[in-house]
Enzyme design. Structure first.
Site, PDB file in Angstrom:
ATOM      1  CE  LYS A 112      -4.511  -1.694   1.679  1.00 36.66           C
ATOM      2  NZ  LYS A 112      -5.461  -1.615   2.575  1.00 36.66           N
ATOM      3  CE  LYS A 195      -6.678  -7.001  -1.047  1.00 29.59           C
ATOM      4  NZ  LYS A 195      -7.974  -6.978  -0.438  1.00 29.59           N
ATOM      5  CE  LYS A 198     -13.710  -2.361   1.141  1.00 29.80           C
ATOM      6  NZ  LYS A 198     -13.410  -1.909   2.644  1.00 29.80           N
TER       7      LYS A 198
HETATM    8  P1  ATP Z   1      -8.777  -2.002   1.274  1.00 29.36           P
HETATM    9  O1  ATP Z   1      -8.224  -1.932  -0.334  1.00 29.36           O
HETATM   10  O2  ATP Z   1      -9.268  -0.654   1.247  1.00 29.36           O
HETATM   11  O3  ATP Z   1      -7.785  -2.466   2.073  1.00 29.36           O
HETATM   12  P2  ATP Z   1     -10.388  -4.453   1.135  1.00 29.36           P
HETATM   13  O4  ATP Z   1     -11.023  -4.575  -0.288  1.00 29.36           O
HETATM   14  O5  ATP Z   1      -9.029  -4.971   1.335  1.00 29.36           O
HETATM   15  O6  ATP Z   1      -9.912  -2.715   1.310  1.00 29.36           O
HETATM   16  P3  ATP Z   1     -11.004  -4.548   3.730  1.00 29.36           P
HETATM   17  O7  ATP Z   1     -12.242  -3.835   4.788  1.00 29.36           O
HETATM   18  O8  ATP Z   1      -9.728  -4.356   4.141  1.00 29.36           O
HETATM   19  O9  ATP Z   1     -11.246  -4.535   2.224  1.00 29.36           O
HETATM   20  O10 ATP Z   1     -11.203  -6.106   4.182  1.00 29.36           O
HETATM   21  C1  ATP Z   1     -12.211  -6.678   4.749  1.00 29.36           C
HETATM   22  C2  ATP Z   1     -12.393  -8.152   4.603  1.00 29.36           C
HETATM   23  O11 ATP Z   1     -12.317  -8.705   3.323  1.00 29.36           O
HETATM   24  C3  ATP Z   1     -10.889  -8.888   5.314  1.00 29.36           C
HETATM   25  O12 ATP Z   1     -11.283  -9.981   6.010  1.00 29.36           O
HETATM   26  C4  ATP Z   1     -10.143  -9.002   3.975  1.00 29.36           C
HETATM   27  O13 ATP Z   1      -9.351 -10.218   4.035  1.00 29.36           O
HETATM   28  C5  ATP Z   1     -11.333  -9.716   3.077  1.00 29.36           C
HETATM   29  N1  ATP Z   1     -10.946  -9.413   1.586  1.00 29.36           N
HETATM   30  C6  ATP Z   1     -10.573  -8.125   1.026  1.00 29.36           C
HETATM   31  N2  ATP Z   1     -10.399  -8.532  -0.313  1.00 29.36           N
HETATM   32  C7  ATP Z   1     -10.556  -9.837  -0.579  1.00 29.36           C
HETATM   33  C8  ATP Z   1     -10.584 -10.607  -1.547  1.00 29.36           C
HETATM   34  N3  ATP Z   1     -10.160 -10.066  -2.783  1.00 29.36           N
HETATM   35  N4  ATP Z   1     -10.836 -11.943  -1.549  1.00 29.36           N
HETATM   36  C9  ATP Z   1     -11.237 -12.381  -0.538  1.00 29.36           C
HETATM   37  N5  ATP Z   1     -11.060 -11.757   0.747  1.00 29.36           N
HETATM   38  C10 ATP Z   1     -10.991 -10.548   0.498  1.00 29.36           C
HETATM   39 MG    MG Z   2      -7.707  -4.385   2.847  1.00 28.04          MG
END
Ligand code: ATP
Ligand code: MG
Length: 331
Positions: A112, A195, A198
């Protein structure tokens, strides 16, 4: 009964399909056998320096989506992280027990911060995994249902719990990661070796669950597939097709073998059509329920107030014990 805890960040207007399949979906059945704490990590979201009005709105939207996905506030504690001051209190104590070297090895921080550049990387992003450890240890959680990307942070949490217990006597439950191999890492539709996130480079790779279903159907139909024509599950050779199969298997509860067998003689277009239908079948009612909960805002705020009150009781008891053990003079 044992506790389970997991939080989600309000860093977007909508949760994405990876959040749901990798994490949130597992939260629902765990309510049956655990004392569950689920919430919105608004303090974590400050690391991306959000607009204040937007953050507030996204926090409510995230809470509504937890409930829309099947979290039952009459059985689980649903709360907002910043409503429980003990998170930041424990985070400081744990910070003082975390080696700078160990914190520097966190790959999510490296990824990040590399993306953001050092000028827009704040110290909060660096200490994020320590706050996350505090979130978990505060509630003595035995299980933490998260996606694969959180495995290293969970390992740090376990280390810190063990270190504290060894130094001061048994204080924390050492938590286990609850990560499903099949859905722990849902990939970006445009870049199936990265992955779904967001903060993805291309919004076309991301399925936002609250988007107009038509937009999501379009994104699925234009997902990157692989060379060849055969539909088979092979993450190395066919990452795009395998990702679509993973999504479909999860949403339809079909075993992978049966699913793949059913596509014999069919093409990528058929697979995409089936994925689009399955995503729509889930997301359309999810979106309806979320919007309805957001319409009944006072009710939602009441749920969060009750959740915070209950969370505070547990958190307060842990922090009192921790403060005494490390030698802070009682107030
Ligand atoms: P950011 O990019 O802001 O970190 P994020 O998409 O990773 O956002 P988070 O709120 O950090 O979302 O994660 C929430 C949950 O979703 C966590 O348990 C994380 O491990 C899971 N998660 C995030 N992205 C994935 C993915 N692509 N596949 C499976 N699980 C995911
Ligand atoms: Mg995350």
């Amino acid at each position: 009964s044992d506790r389970v805890l997991s939080l989600i960040q309000p860093t977007a207007d909508s949760l994405h399909l990876g959040n749901y399949l990798g994490a949130l979906r597992q939260w629902v059945p765990l309510q049956d056998s655990y004392d569950a704490f689920y919430g919105v990590a608004d303090l974590h979201a400050l690391t991306v320096e959000p607009d204040p009005v937007v953050l507030k709105e996204r926090t409510l939207r995230a809470a509504a989506q937890l409930i829309a996905a099947g979290i039952d506030p009459s059985r689980s504690t649903v709360f907002v992280q910043s409503h429980v001051v003990e998170h930041t209190q424990l985070s400081w104590v744990l910070s003082c027990m975390t080696g700078f070297g160990q914190a520097s090895r966190m790959t999510q921080f490296k990824d990040k911060s590399a993306k953001a550049g050092s000028d827009s990387t704040n110290v909060g992003l660096f200490s994020y995994p320590i706050l996350m450890a505090a979130d978990i240890l505060l509630y003595q959680a035995a299980q933490v249902p998260v996606g694969e990307d959180q495995r290293q942070h969970l390992e740090l949490t376990r280390d810190l719990a063990g270190r504290f217990n060894a130094r001061y006597g048994r204080t924390f439950v050492v938590p286990e990661p609850h990560i499903l191999k099949s859905v722990g890492k849902i990939q970006d539709l445009q870049e199936p070796t990265a992955k779904m996130s967001k903060s993805a480079a291309s919004p076309n790779g991301l399925i936002d669950l609250l988007d107009d279903p038509k937009i999501n159907v379009k994104k699925i139909k234009s997902a990157v597939t692989d060379s060849g024509r055969e539909i088979s599950f092979d993450e190395d050779a066919k990452p795009g097709v395998s990702n679509l199969l993973t999504i479909l298997a999860a949403l339809t509860d079909e075993p992978m073998d049966t699913l793949v067998a059913g596509f014999e003689g069919k093409g990528y277009g058929d697979l995409k059509g089936a994925v689009a239908d399955a995503v729509t079948a889930f997301a359309a009612p999810y979106r309806e329920r979320t919007l309805q909960l957001l319409d009944e805002r006072t009710e939602l705020e009441k749920i969060l107030a009750e959740g915070a009150a209950h969370a505070r009781e547990v958190a307060h008891s842990t922090i009192t014990d921790v403060y005494a053990k490390v030698g802070l003079l009682p107030a």
